[in-house]
Write a protein that holds these residues in place. Sequence first.
Motif, PDB file in Angstrom:
ATOM      1  N   MET A   1      66.708  99.835  19.224  1.00  0.00           N
ATOM      2  CA  MET A   1      66.902 100.432  20.551  1.00  0.00           C
ATOM      3  C   MET A   1      68.350 100.889  20.756  1.00  0.00           C
ATOM      4  O   MET A   1      68.622 101.719  21.609  1.00  0.00           O
ATOM      5  CB  MET A   1      66.486  99.452  21.655  1.00  0.00           C
ATOM      6  N   ALA A   2      69.270 100.364  19.969  1.00  0.00           N
ATOM      7  CA  ALA A   2      70.673 100.785  20.057  1.00  0.00           C
ATOM      8  C   ALA A   2      70.908 102.150  19.407  1.00  0.00           C
ATOM      9  O   ALA A   2      71.966 102.756  19.612  1.00  0.00           O
ATOM     10  CB  ALA A   2      71.580  99.732  19.426  1.00  0.00           C
ATOM     11  N   LEU A   3      69.928 102.634  18.625  1.00  0.00           N
ATOM     12  CA  LEU A   3      70.066 103.982  18.061  1.00  0.00           C
ATOM     13  C   LEU A   3      70.118 104.991  19.204  1.00  0.00           C
ATOM     14  O   LEU A   3      69.382 104.868  20.188  1.00  0.00           O
ATOM     15  CB  LEU A   3      68.892 104.301  17.128  1.00  0.00           C
ATOM     16  N   ARG A   4      70.977 105.987  19.062  1.00  0.00           N
ATOM     17  CA  ARG A   4      71.181 106.976  20.125  1.00  0.00           C
ATOM     18  C   ARG A   4      70.535 108.301  19.737  1.00  0.00           C
ATOM     19  O   ARG A   4      71.076 109.031  18.905  1.00  0.00           O
ATOM     20  CB  ARG A   4      72.675 107.154  20.371  1.00  0.00           C
ATOM     21  N   PRO A   5      69.373 108.608  20.347  1.00  0.00           N
ATOM     22  CA  PRO A   5      68.741 109.897  20.068  1.00  0.00           C
ATOM     23  C   PRO A   5      69.694 111.053  20.371  1.00  0.00           C
ATOM     24  O   PRO A   5      70.407 111.034  21.374  1.00  0.00           O
ATOM     25  CB  PRO A   5      67.528 109.910  20.994  1.00  0.00           C
ATOM     26  N   GLY A   6      69.722 112.016  19.464  1.00  0.00           N
ATOM     27  CA  GLY A   6      70.615 113.154  19.617  1.00  0.00           C
ATOM     28  C   GLY A   6      72.009 112.916  19.070  1.00  0.00           C
ATOM     29  O   GLY A   6      72.801 113.847  18.948  1.00  0.00           O
ATOM     30  N   VAL A   7      72.335 111.680  18.745  1.00  0.00           N
ATOM     31  CA  VAL A   7      73.660 111.329  18.238  1.00  0.00           C
ATOM     32  C   VAL A   7      73.572 110.739  16.836  1.00  0.00           C
ATOM     33  O   VAL A   7      74.228 111.215  15.911  1.00  0.00           O
ATOM     34  CB  VAL A   7      74.388 110.338  19.184  1.00  0.00           C
ATOM     35  N   ASP A   8      72.781 109.688  16.688  1.00  0.00           N
ATOM     36  CA  ASP A   8      72.655 109.050  15.374  1.00  0.00           C
ATOM     37  C   ASP A   8      71.884 109.952  14.420  1.00  0.00           C
ATOM     38  O   ASP A   8      71.109 110.813  14.842  1.00  0.00           O
ATOM     39  CB  ASP A   8      71.964 107.686  15.500  1.00  0.00           C
ATOM     40  N   THR A   9      72.141 109.741  13.138  1.00  0.00           N
ATOM     41  CA  THR A   9      71.583 110.607  12.107  1.00  0.00           C
ATOM     42  C   THR A   9      70.853 109.793  11.042  1.00  0.00           C
ATOM     43  O   THR A   9      70.927 108.562  11.034  1.00  0.00           O
ATOM     44  CB  THR A   9      72.705 111.404  11.416  1.00  0.00           C
TER      45      THR A   9
ATOM     46  N   THR B   1      73.284 107.381   9.501  1.00  0.00           N
ATOM     47  CA  THR B   1      73.592 106.144  10.234  1.00  0.00           C
ATOM     48  C   THR B   1      72.409 105.180  10.203  1.00  0.00           C
ATOM     49  O   THR B   1      72.607 103.969  10.145  1.00  0.00           O
ATOM     50  CB  THR B   1      74.027 106.419  11.686  1.00  0.00           C
ATOM     51  N   VAL B   2      71.195 105.710  10.236  1.00  0.00           N
ATOM     52  CA  VAL B   2      70.012 104.844  10.142  1.00  0.00           C
ATOM     53  C   VAL B   2      69.987 104.169   8.774  1.00  0.00           C
ATOM     54  O   VAL B   2      69.803 102.954   8.665  1.00  0.00           O
ATOM     55  CB  VAL B   2      68.713 105.639  10.400  1.00  0.00           C
TER      56      VAL B   2
ATOM     57  N   PRO C   1      66.928 101.686   3.200  1.00  0.00           N
ATOM     58  CA  PRO C   1      65.793 102.591   3.054  1.00  0.00           C
ATOM     59  C   PRO C   1      64.578 102.097   3.839  1.00  0.00           C
ATOM     60  O   PRO C   1      64.349 100.894   3.935  1.00  0.00           O
ATOM     61  CB  PRO C   1      65.500 102.566   1.550  1.00  0.00           C
ATOM     62  N   PRO C   2      63.803 103.028   4.388  1.00  0.00           N
ATOM     63  CA  PRO C   2      62.617 102.627   5.161  1.00  0.00           C
ATOM     64  C   PRO C   2      61.487 102.132   4.261  1.00  0.00           C
ATOM     65  O   PRO C   2      61.459 102.427   3.058  1.00  0.00           O
ATOM     66  CB  PRO C   2      62.221 103.912   5.882  1.00  0.00           C
ATOM     67  N   ALA C   3      60.535 101.440   4.863  1.00  0.00           N
ATOM     68  CA  ALA C   3      59.349 100.997   4.136  1.00  0.00           C
ATOM     69  C   ALA C   3      58.446 102.182   3.839  1.00  0.00           C
ATOM     70  O   ALA C   3      57.754 102.207   2.829  1.00  0.00           O
ATOM     71  CB  ALA C   3      58.591  99.952   4.951  1.00  0.00           C
TER      72      ALA C   3
ATOM     73  N   VAL D   1      68.831 114.518  12.559  1.00  0.00           N
ATOM     74  CA  VAL D   1      69.238 113.848  13.793  1.00  0.00           C
ATOM     75  C   VAL D   1      68.086 112.993  14.333  1.00  0.00           C
ATOM     76  O   VAL D   1      66.937 113.443  14.369  1.00  0.00           O
ATOM     77  CB  VAL D   1      69.680 114.884  14.857  1.00  0.00           C
ATOM     78  N   VAL D   2      68.407 111.767  14.761  1.00  0.00           N
ATOM     79  CA  VAL D   2      67.407 110.882  15.357  1.00  0.00           C
ATOM     80  C   VAL D   2      66.981 111.465  16.707  1.00  0.00           C
ATOM     81  O   VAL D   2      67.823 111.802  17.535  1.00  0.00           O
ATOM     82  CB  VAL D   2      67.964 109.459  15.554  1.00  0.00           C
ATOM     83  N   ARG D   3      65.690 111.586  16.909  1.00  0.00           N
ATOM     84  CA  ARG D   3      65.154 112.134  18.157  1.00  0.00           C
ATOM     85  C   ARG D   3      64.429 111.109  19.002  1.00  0.00           C
ATOM     86  O   ARG D   3      64.385 111.235  20.225  1.00  0.00           O
ATOM     87  CB  ARG D   3      64.206 113.306  17.863  1.00  0.00           C
ATOM     88  N   ARG D   4      63.877 110.065  18.359  1.00  0.00           N
ATOM     89  CA  ARG D   4      63.083 109.090  19.111  1.00  0.00           C
ATOM     90  C   ARG D   4      62.901 107.844  18.257  1.00  0.00           C
ATOM     91  O   ARG D   4      62.860 107.917  17.036  1.00  0.00           O
ATOM     92  CB  ARG D   4      61.730 109.715  19.425  1.00  0.00           C
TER      93      ARG D   4
END
Length: 162
Positions: free
Chosen positions: A88-96, A99-100, A106-108, A143-146
Amino acid sequence: MRRRRALCLAAAALLAACAAPRWQQPGTPLPEVLAALGQPTLTVALPGGGQRLIYSSQPAGRQVLQAEFDAGQRFVALHQVMNEARFMALRPGVDTRTTVLQTFGPPALVEQVASFTGDIWTYRLLENFIARQAHVHIDPAGVVRRVMFTDEEPDERFLRLR
């Protein structure tokens, strides 16, 4: 009686402190931590010359540990980051995407759906003893959107009564 109980509690606390591995002590050199934990999934350079070692149990597990080191390659802190608050601390429109990756490793699973143009990175986590998934929507520009959460469906093989 009260004094005896206090002594027992103090002894238990002392034993618990002694049970912590040596590498968990602040200031432990990086080679000692690597000897204890092995090679990380990912190494991230931090501002000021420090570094973060990411140890991920994805895709099967639900933990991602970050071991932080200062510029002198001395252990500073250990964090378990697979929790809803961190996502929830990820910032949509800012984080990429970067950063994730540098936060969670790496994601599952990486997938796409018709209702979103881009990749959806899925991570497995355990929140309040409930198996969940965090879905990070990343657009084509990176870019993170959601960020969304779903409960993970239990494996049917374990639900059958015999």
